[in-house]
Design an enzyme around this catalytic site. Structure first.
Site, mmCIF file in Angstrom:
data_model
loop_
_atom_site.group_PDB
_atom_site.id
_atom_site.type_symbol
_atom_site.label_atom_id
_atom_site.label_comp_id
_atom_site.label_asym_id
_atom_site.label_seq_id
_atom_site.Cartn_x
_atom_site.Cartn_y
_atom_site.Cartn_z
ATOM 1 C CD GLU A 279 51.183 30.204 15.740
ATOM 2 O OE1 GLU A 279 50.858 30.902 14.749
ATOM 3 O OE2 GLU A 279 50.450 29.301 16.184
ATOM 4 C CD GLU A 350 46.499 26.432 11.741
ATOM 5 O OE1 GLU A 350 47.441 26.089 12.479
ATOM 6 O OE2 GLU A 350 46.213 27.622 11.507
ATOM 7 C CG ASP A 354 50.480 20.787 13.747
ATOM 8 O OD1 ASP A 354 50.810 21.769 14.432
ATOM 9 O OD2 ASP A 354 49.360 20.240 13.825
#
Length: 410
Positions: A279, A350, A354
């Site tokens: 995040e 995303e 990661d």
């Protein structure tokens, strides 16, 4: 070619070009090195019992949710593209502005009632499989509140659109495009402080080892972080999650309370830090702001396309409250057709988060354990069909994320 059509073409081209350029410049098209991933066998990641449970739940939910989507689109199209919707709105009484709002209420509630059985079926499955802790009264209250929020936002958008049509005359697509782009940015900015508190309570992450480690990661990654919040998600779900929302002064890193409570022992805390690092990577790259700007460009293109479609109709057919069902049907269809583009961009973002999380923590074991636990907790399909992932998947699959981890840290 009339003036409205010419203006619509200009708006469509400007919006589409802006969307492509912004996406090309701001989206990480190669979020990890080395080309195509070599995915692990799902049987090497999950036990047979876990796989059976995951596939049983995800398969049932997939069919129920897709059926609900089809029903919602059919209802929207019947109301929007047949005389039924216009006749229904024609029965409404009151001032012009009130009739627009009432039309939104009627169309929204008809659609909600038509799809309510599918929502009930999914909630029953979630309770049966232990994914939901929510009582039926609370669940129904949340569903109704969602409809109220949707009614308010849709009414504001349509009132703004009608105002542009009435004031701008032939040039209304240009006025509407600028206004809609501004509303997208404003909505993303105010959502964390206006809408989210309607559904959940938020508290600062308490002082302690976890907060210290979170702040240390943020400092190493160059992320300015005034605070980290904990949301009371456990009263609804057993899932572990976190997210970033807002931008500027309303940007928040939010952790589920059951994620925070799960950090017993060094191994569990490593998994929590992997989530947090993911995040923080979104915050580092201003992904919410990037998504908002790209979304605003897409909205401009959408207004141009809408203007083109409406330019072939008489003004009295789309500039009155009776046009509300038709406009809402167009919006519903457009949102579904835009999913592959929206979710395709999201998967790249995303994947980069990661990669950044893995590099920030250097903890392959915790990351892979986290992906296993998230898959088991959410009962997601570890190997969805390619077309389904392309259309509906907003994140890389569990197996893809594990493959990315080995690509980065092996």
């Amino acid at each position: 070619m009339n003036a409205t059509r010419r203006t619509s073409w200009v708006v469509l081209v400007v919006g589409a070009v802006a969307f492509v350029v912004l996406a090309w410049l701001l989206i990480p098209w190669q979020p990890y090195p080395g080309g195509a991933l070599e995915l692990p066998d799902e049987r090497d990641v999950f036990t047979v019992e876990e796989l059976e449970r995951m596939l049983a739940y995800s398969g049932a939910v997939r069919w129920i949710s897709r059926a609900g989507l089809v029903v919602s689109l059919v209802v929207a199209c019947v109301l929007g593209f047949t005389p039924i919707g216009r006749r229904l709105v024609a029965r409404l009484r009151g001032p012009w502005l009130l009739r627009v709002v009432l039309a939104v209420v009627v169309v929204t509630l008809v659609g909600w009632i038509a799809t309510l059985p599918f929502g009930v079926a999914i909630q029953r499955l979630q309770v049966r499989y232990g994914l939901s802790r929510q009582e039926w009264g609370s669940w129904l209250g949340d569903s109704l509140l969602n409809q109220v929020v949707g009614i308010v936002t849709t009414s504001l958008a349509l009132l703004a659109l009608f105002a542009c049509i009435r004031l701008g005359r032939r040039w209304w697509p240009a006025l509407a495009a600028g206004l809609v782009a501004g509303l997208v940015v404003l909505g993303s900015f105010v959502y964390p402080v206006v809408i989210e508190p309607l559904f959940n309570d938020f508290e600062p992450l308490p002082r302690g080892q976890l907060r210290t480690e979170v702040m240390a990661i943020a400092e190493r990654e160059g992320v300015e972080l005034d605070d980290v919040l904990v949301v009371d998600a456990s009263r609804r779900t057993t899932s572990l999650n976190a997210y970033v929302t807002g931008f500027g002064s309303t940007r928040r890193v939010v952790l589920y309370d059951n994620l925070v409570d799960s950090q017993r022992g060094a191994a569990a805390r490593g998994a929590v830090l992997s989530v947090v690092a993911h995040e923080l990577a979104h915050a580092k790259h201003d992904d919410v702001l990037v998504g908002t700007v790209i979304g605003a460009a897409g909205a401009v293109a959408g207004v141009g396309l809408l203007g083109l479609l409406l330019s072939y109709r008489r003004r009295e057919e789309y500039a009155t409250p009776e046009a509300v069902p038709m406009l809402m049907a167009v919006f519903a269809l457009a949102s579904v057709l835009a999913m592959p583009v929206e979710h395709g961009l999201s998967r790249h973002v995303e994947a980069r988060a990661d990669v950044d999380a893995l590099r920030a923590t250097g903890d392959l074991e915790s990351f892979t354990r986290l992906q296993h636990d998230l898959g088991v907790r959410s009962l997601s399909d570890p190997s969805p069909q390619a077309w389904s992932q392309w259309w509906f998947g907003s994140h890389p699959t569990t197996l893809q994320r594990i493959a990315i981890a080995h690509r980065i840290l092996d």
